[in-house]
Each structure stands twice: as structure tokens, then as C-alpha cells.
Motif scaffolding. Structure first.
Motif, PDB file in Angstrom:
ATOM      1  N   ALA A 118      58.674 -61.207  -3.803  1.00  0.00           N
ATOM      2  CA  ALA A 118      58.313 -61.045  -2.409  1.00  0.00           C
ATOM      3  C   ALA A 118      56.802 -60.736  -2.067  1.00  0.00           C
ATOM      4  O   ALA A 118      56.151 -61.382  -1.182  1.00  0.00           O
ATOM      5  CB  ALA A 118      59.126 -59.853  -1.588  1.00  0.00           C
ATOM      6  N   ALA A 119      56.160 -59.921  -2.826  1.00  0.00           N
ATOM      7  CA  ALA A 119      54.802 -59.713  -2.735  1.00  0.00           C
ATOM      8  C   ALA A 119      54.120 -61.210  -3.162  1.00  0.00           C
ATOM      9  O   ALA A 119      53.261 -61.357  -2.075  1.00  0.00           O
ATOM     10  CB  ALA A 119      54.287 -58.540  -3.364  1.00  0.00           C
ATOM     11  N   LEU A 120      54.362 -61.886  -4.119  1.00  0.00           N
ATOM     12  CA  LEU A 120      53.735 -63.090  -4.435  1.00  0.00           C
ATOM     13  C   LEU A 120      53.978 -64.137  -3.279  1.00  0.00           C
ATOM     14  O   LEU A 120      53.099 -65.042  -3.090  1.00  0.00           O
ATOM     15  CB  LEU A 120      54.260 -63.351  -5.805  1.00  0.00           C
ATOM     16  N   THR A 121      55.189 -64.161  -2.860  1.00  0.00           N
ATOM     17  CA  THR A 121      55.517 -65.193  -1.911  1.00  0.00           C
ATOM     18  C   THR A 121      54.612 -64.885  -0.590  1.00  0.00           C
ATOM     19  O   THR A 121      54.046 -65.810   0.009  1.00  0.00           O
ATOM     20  CB  THR A 121      56.973 -65.010  -1.595  1.00  0.00           C
ATOM     21  N   PRO A 278      55.869 -62.948 -12.258  1.00  0.00           N
ATOM     22  CA  PRO A 278      57.350 -63.521 -11.737  1.00  0.00           C
ATOM     23  C   PRO A 278      57.888 -64.421 -12.981  1.00  0.00           C
ATOM     24  O   PRO A 278      57.359 -65.165 -13.772  1.00  0.00           O
ATOM     25  CB  PRO A 278      57.205 -64.377 -10.604  1.00  0.00           C
ATOM     26  N   VAL A 279      59.368 -64.507 -13.120  1.00  0.00           N
ATOM     27  CA  VAL A 279      59.937 -65.661 -14.053  1.00  0.00           C
ATOM     28  C   VAL A 279      59.674 -66.706 -13.346  1.00  0.00           C
ATOM     29  O   VAL A 279      59.697 -67.046 -12.244  1.00  0.00           O
ATOM     30  CB  VAL A 279      61.443 -65.088 -13.880  1.00  0.00           C
ATOM     31  N   TYR A 483      51.048 -65.325 -14.954  1.00  0.00           N
ATOM     32  CA  TYR A 483      52.209 -65.903 -14.346  1.00  0.00           C
ATOM     33  C   TYR A 483      52.140 -66.136 -12.763  1.00  0.00           C
ATOM     34  O   TYR A 483      52.639 -67.036 -12.148  1.00  0.00           O
ATOM     35  CB  TYR A 483      53.460 -65.092 -14.695  1.00  0.00           C
ATOM     36  N   ALA A 484      51.364 -65.128 -12.111  1.00  0.00           N
ATOM     37  CA  ALA A 484      51.224 -64.947 -11.022  1.00  0.00           C
ATOM     38  C   ALA A 484      50.300 -66.092 -10.537  1.00  0.00           C
ATOM     39  O   ALA A 484      50.574 -66.775  -9.200  1.00  0.00           O
ATOM     40  CB  ALA A 484      50.723 -63.548 -10.404  1.00  0.00           C
ATOM     41  N   ARG A 485      49.540 -66.335 -11.365  1.00  0.00           N
ATOM     42  CA  ARG A 485      48.545 -67.560 -10.953  1.00  0.00           C
ATOM     43  C   ARG A 485      49.316 -68.808 -10.798  1.00  0.00           C
ATOM     44  O   ARG A 485      49.085 -69.659  -9.997  1.00  0.00           O
ATOM     45  CB  ARG A 485      47.273 -67.581 -11.973  1.00  0.00           C
ATOM     46  N   LEU A 486      50.268 -69.081 -11.611  1.00  0.00           N
ATOM     47  CA  LEU A 486      50.837 -70.330 -11.601  1.00  0.00           C
ATOM     48  C   LEU A 486      51.879 -70.333 -10.253  1.00  0.00           C
ATOM     49  O   LEU A 486      51.849 -71.097  -9.474  1.00  0.00           O
ATOM     50  CB  LEU A 486      51.886 -70.257 -12.629  1.00  0.00           C
TER      51      LEU A 486
END
Length: 566
Positions: A118-121, A278-279, A483-486
Motif C-alpha cells: 500500500a505504501a509503494l502504491t 514487494p513481490v 524491488y521498490a524501484r521496479l
């Protein structure tokens, strides 16, 4: 929109002193330094990760302290256009949410979340808004010097002043840490009007200001849904099978880590997820992989053929490390030493030492050797040593994505290389640490310490020891936000990812590469790296007695006159 994300982890947000009280000055200085690094690098997305904060019976920070920390961002030059997500797992004193709420009252674009996804979204969903107050804070911007990473070289990284011992009998030490950065005293700041507003409206506005899930259990129960099924390639394996290697078909899979299904939610387990989310979906081409870690016997063949000397066998010089005392300029490496009694697990100097004479021939020091251990994995290998061996063998080190695809063996979203139960049917499936860490490994799995290769069942691709025995080098540079950058870049399926262009890790100055797999020192009391999807890291010129490697070959390689040529 920028595709980079600054991770501000708990240990950089709160520096806990011996008394267990929050160190406001150190926390503010750490935030200022990281905020300045973000600003300098053009990063305007930040994730303040508070999941590992240790909560006592009383709140760590007062509302006034939190206001001071909020003020740090605009003092350092951040603007209202920039976004900050505050991530927490549990918040018994409401300090994570209070921090976000104070920031919101002050006009900052900040939200608090207990879900990583949710944070990354939220960070990636909306272009940055303009603010009427922008000019006020933009004029306060000032340049902050940022330490640049040096390029990878074949020279050992600087080692700080640490204890030296000539045998494995003495105690103490740790894998040498980097010296603490100098921190200037932060200027005082007050936000009385914000605090009054907070106290007046906290209860009513917090619920609507932040999306709140129940707690860690709720987030964990939702996490496995991030894993989609693995779709392997169905092309036949090449016929030129190299000796000692297994064919890995490649394909598309879900990469990353989630809380184990069987509920092993220790602090060490949760800490393992910090940089493994994230996955996300990844595709890799098919390749060959060594069925076992490179052994002492095979590495000796390489050394005999080339005369190669490992990093640990070469003494550093005064020219390389002018600040090091003469007694530290000796060849050696890091060695695990059990403690005599249980100790707090917040200082690994207590069980790691830099040992004079420790290298691949003498894994724990000059009083150790390889007699009878030809089939054990070679250890005390720095990244550049592993690369040299792989080149000689006509192979290469695996990418992080290749390693995880191979380790999962076609299984999707499982906690371990063999499934979701750590001990299916009561049977140990990997060589890890049993007993009280770091006092004594009881050897319940059959081995107290390192084991020969191939003594536990292989995974479905025929690979041994992908979840224990020794850590393994990968070719990717390490970043905690890879992963977050992707995710922020909107990449649906990353194809044959090679990792970032350079390493970056807050608080670390030396270039680092990714390490994967568990080791005989992994335990849910401290390190659960035997879980699938978890990530490790290490300076490229640093080895240890629980760190080895294995190699891969791309499809289409051939062997000419006994020399493998990619």
C-alpha cells in the motif's frame, strides 16, 4: 516521475542508546543526512521504515520530539512536492501515525501505512502536487555533501581498527563495521502550534488521514496473494550438459519474500523482509547451474593452475589504508567465534573477529586446515575471488533473479526451497543453526557448523544446499530498494534483470554485492536467510567462514580442449 526510492530504515531513524531511550539528536542528524542524500540525487520519494523499532512500556519520542524530526525535512531542503510514506508493523504508542499526522498538519505530503504494498502504491500512484507554500521552503535549500561510492576494484576495502587474534581461541569482534559518520548537532526547532493542533484533533483526524490495516498479522495474511504461479520454459534442455551442473529451464516467476505460512514471525524473520518486498514478476532465460557450492578441492585446482591469491591472503598496505594502525595491516579474514554465555543480539562484534591468517586454506585461522575437507564448500572467498574462479572455469556468477528462480525449483511462493514447513515430517532439510545463538550450535540437523556439500535433499531442479550451509555470492550490486524501484517504474515483468548500476546502502561506504542462501549460522533468533526470497549483502572484498559461491553457465556455451568457453 523518478523511479528511485529512498529507504530510510528504522536504525537510521532512531539510534537507541544503552539506556533504551530515543536519541533525538542522532535521529535528527541521520534524517538530515539521508534527506540531503535524496535531494542531491534527485530522489523525491522516500519510505520511512519503522517496522523494526523496539517499543518499550513508554513512547520513544514525545510529540514535540516528533515535530522536531518533521522539521528536519524542510530544514534540509525538502519541499512539499516530495512524498514520504511512513511504514510500521506495530504502533502501540501511535508514534508512527503521530509523526505522519504532525507532518500533514504542517502541510507535508506524508502518509502512514502498515502494508508495504500500500505504501509503494501510494508513492507511485500520483504525480507530485504543487504547493502554495513551496517558495517559503525552497529558499531554505542548501547543498549537502554526499559521499560517493568508489568504483569496484581488486584492492581490499578499508578495514577499521579492530581486534586481531592469531588463533580461534580468543573471543570478540565482528565482521568489521564502517566507522560512524560525523554528525553535527541539529539546530533546535519548535512547532507549538502544530502540537496544539495535534492534541486537539489527533483522535478524529488520524483515522481518515492514514489508511490503517489491523496489524502485522493482517498484512502477512494478505502477502501470499502477491505470488502468482511459476511458468517455466518448456524448451528441451541442451544436450551439452557440463559436468556437475543442472539445467534450469528459466521462465516467469514471482520474486521476493513473504512471512512464512507456518507463522514463524520472530523479529529476525520480519527483519528478513525489509529489502525483499514487494513481490514482483521476473522472467529469466534458461541456464546451467552448479549442483553444489564450489568445494575446497575444486578451488584448489584453480589455484594450482593459475597461482591465484585470494584477498584474504594479501596483507593490506599503509598506502591503501593510511588511517589503520600497523597491527591491523595483516592478511586475514572474519571468523565466527561462539560466546561463552547468552548475549544481547544487537552487537555482532561479540561473535565475529578479524583473524590473522584466516583464508580459504585456513578457514578459522592458522590453526585450521582443509585435511579431510576436500568436499566441503570453499569459504573465506571475497566477491572478486569468486569472479576470478568463475572466469577460469568458463562460467559466471548467477544474477540474483537466476539464483532465486533456481532455488525455488519451480515452486511458487513457498517459504523454503522444499515447501512451507521448516521440518516436513520432523526432518531437517538444511544445515542451519540449532540451539541458543551465538553460544552453541547443538547440531540437531546432523552438523554443528559447516557440512560437506550435498548432505541434504536437493530441490526439484537437483540443486543442493540452496537454503543452508554457506551464503553464496550473486553478481548484482546491492540496493535495499531494488524491488521498490521496479514497482515505482511500473515494470510489469522484469526480463533477465542484472540489478542496479551501482551499489547503495545508507550507512555503508563500500561497494556491496548481493549474497543469497542461508548458512550454518542462520537461525530465527537472529537471521532467517534460509527463507526463500530473502536477500543479503557484502563488501566485494570481504569474506568469512560461512560465505562461499556457486557458478552458472549460459545456454550455448561450449567446451574446447578442456577449457570451458562461454
Amino acid at each position: 516521475m523518478p523511479t528511485e526510492l529512498q529507504i530510510i530504515r528504522a536504525q537510521e531513524f532512531i539510534r537507541l542508546g544503552a539506556s533504551g531511550q530515543g536519541d533525538l539528536a542522532a535521529s535528527k542528524a541521520a534524517l538530515a543526512q539521508l534527506a540531503g542524500a535524496c535531494l542531491k540525487r534527485g530522489i523525491n520519494q522516500a519510505l520511512l521504515d519503522l517496522r523494526e523499532v523496539r517499543f518499550g512500556p513508554k513512547p520513544v519520542f514525545s510529540p514535540k520530539d516528533l515535530a522536531v524530526l518533521v522539521n528536519t525535512f524542510h530544514e534540509i531542503g525538502f519541499t512539499h512536492k516530495q512524498r514520504l510514506a511512513v511504514l510500521y508493523r506495530t504502533d502501540p504508542h501511535r508514534r508512527a501515525r503521530m509523526f505522519a499526522f504532525i507532518a500533514i498538519l504542517h502541510g507535508w505530503t506524508v502518509q502512514a501505512f502498515d502494508s508495504y504494498e500500500a505504501a509503494l502504491t501510494w508513492l507511485s500512484s500520483v504525480e507530485q502536487e504543487s504547493s502554495e507554500d513551496e517558495t517559503e521552503y525552497a529558499t531554505r535549500s542548501r547543498k549537502i555533501p554526499v559521499r560517493k561510492l568508489s568504483k569496484a576494484s581488486t584492492k581490499p576495502a578499508p578495514r577499521p581498527a579492530i581486534r586481531i587474534k592469531s588463533s580461534t581461541g580468543s573471543k570478540g569482534g565482528v565482521i568489521p563495521p564502517r566507522p560512524a559518520r560525523n554528525q553535527t548537532k541539529p539546530p533546535g526547532a519548535a512547532m507549538a502550534i502544530v502540537i496544539l493542533g495535534l492534541l486537539a484533533g489527533m483522535a478524529a483526524q488520524t483515522a481518515s488521514a492514514q489508511p490503517l490495516l489491523a496489524d502485522a498479522a493482517a498484512a502477512a495474511s494478505a502477502t501470499p496473494s502477491a505470488f502468482a504461479r511459476t511458468i517455466p520454459n518448456h524448451t528441451p534442455a541442451p544436450t551439452n550438459a557440463p559436468e556437475g551442473m543442472a539445467w534450469i529451464p528459466g521462465g516467469e516467476f514471482s520474486m521476493g519474500c513473504a512471512v512464512p505460512d507456518e507463522g514463524v514471525c520472530t523479529r529476525a524473520t520480519l527483519a528478513s523482509l525489509n529489502d525483499a518486498l514487494p513481490v514482483h514478476r521476473v522472467y529469466v532465460d534458461g541456464f546451467w547451474m552448479d549442483t553444489n557450492d564450489v568445494t575446497n578441492e575444486k578451488f584448489e585446482q584453480f589455484v594450482n593452475a593459475t597461482g591465484y591469491r585470494t584477498v584474504a591472503e594479501i596483507a593490506p598496505t599503509k598506502e591503501q589504508y593510511p588511517a589503520a594502525p600497523p597491527e591491523n595491516l595483516v592478511a586475514g579474514s572474519t571468523v565466527f567465534t561462539p560466546t561463552a554465555e547468552p548475549v544481547p543480539l544487537n552487537d555482532h562484534f561479540q561473535w565475529w573477529s578479524y583473524v590473522h591468517g584466516a583464508n580459504w586454506r585456513h578457514p578459522t585461522g592458522l590453526d585450521s586446515d582443509l585435511k579431510g575437507k576436500e568436499n566441503y564448500p570453499v569459504v573465506q572467498i571475497a566477491y572478486i575471488d569468486a569472479v576470478a574462479y568463475a572466469k577460469w572455469a568458463g562460467k559466471r556468477l548467477p544474477t540474483e533473479a537466476e539464483w532465486e528462480f533456481a532455488a525455488r525449483g519451480g515452486l511458487s511462493g513457498k517459504s523454503y526451497a522444499w515447501g512451507n514447513a521448516l521440518k516436513p515430517g520432523g526432518k531437517w532439510m538444511a544445515n542451519i543453526y540449532e540451539g541458543r545463538f551465538p553460544v552453541k550450535d547443538t547440531g540437531e540437523d546432523g552438523f554443528a557448523g559447516i557440512a560437506p556439500v550435498g548432505r541434504f535433499p536437493p530441490n526439484r531442479y537437483g540443486l543442493y544446499d540452496m537454503a543452508g550451509n554457506v551464503w553464496q555470492w550473486c553478481s548484482d550490486w546491492y540496493r535495499p530498494d531494488t524491488y521498490a524501484r521496479l514497482k515505482l517504474a511500473g515494470v510489469a515483468v522484469a526480463r533477465n534483470p542484472q540489478g542496479p548500476d551501482a551499489s547503495y546502502d545508507p550507512g555503508e561506504d563500500q561497494p556491496q554485492r548481493v549474497q543469497r542462501g542461508g548458512s550454518f549460522l542462520c537461525t530465527d533468533q537472529y537471521c532467517t536467510r534460509y527463507m526463500m526470497g530473502t536477500r543479503g549483502k557484502g563488501d566485494i572484498d570481504t569474506g568469512s567462514n560461512h560465505l562461499g559461491f556457486r557458478c552458472v553457465r549460459s545456454a550455448g556455451s561450449e567446451e574446447i580442449n578442456g577449457n570451458k568457453k562461454p
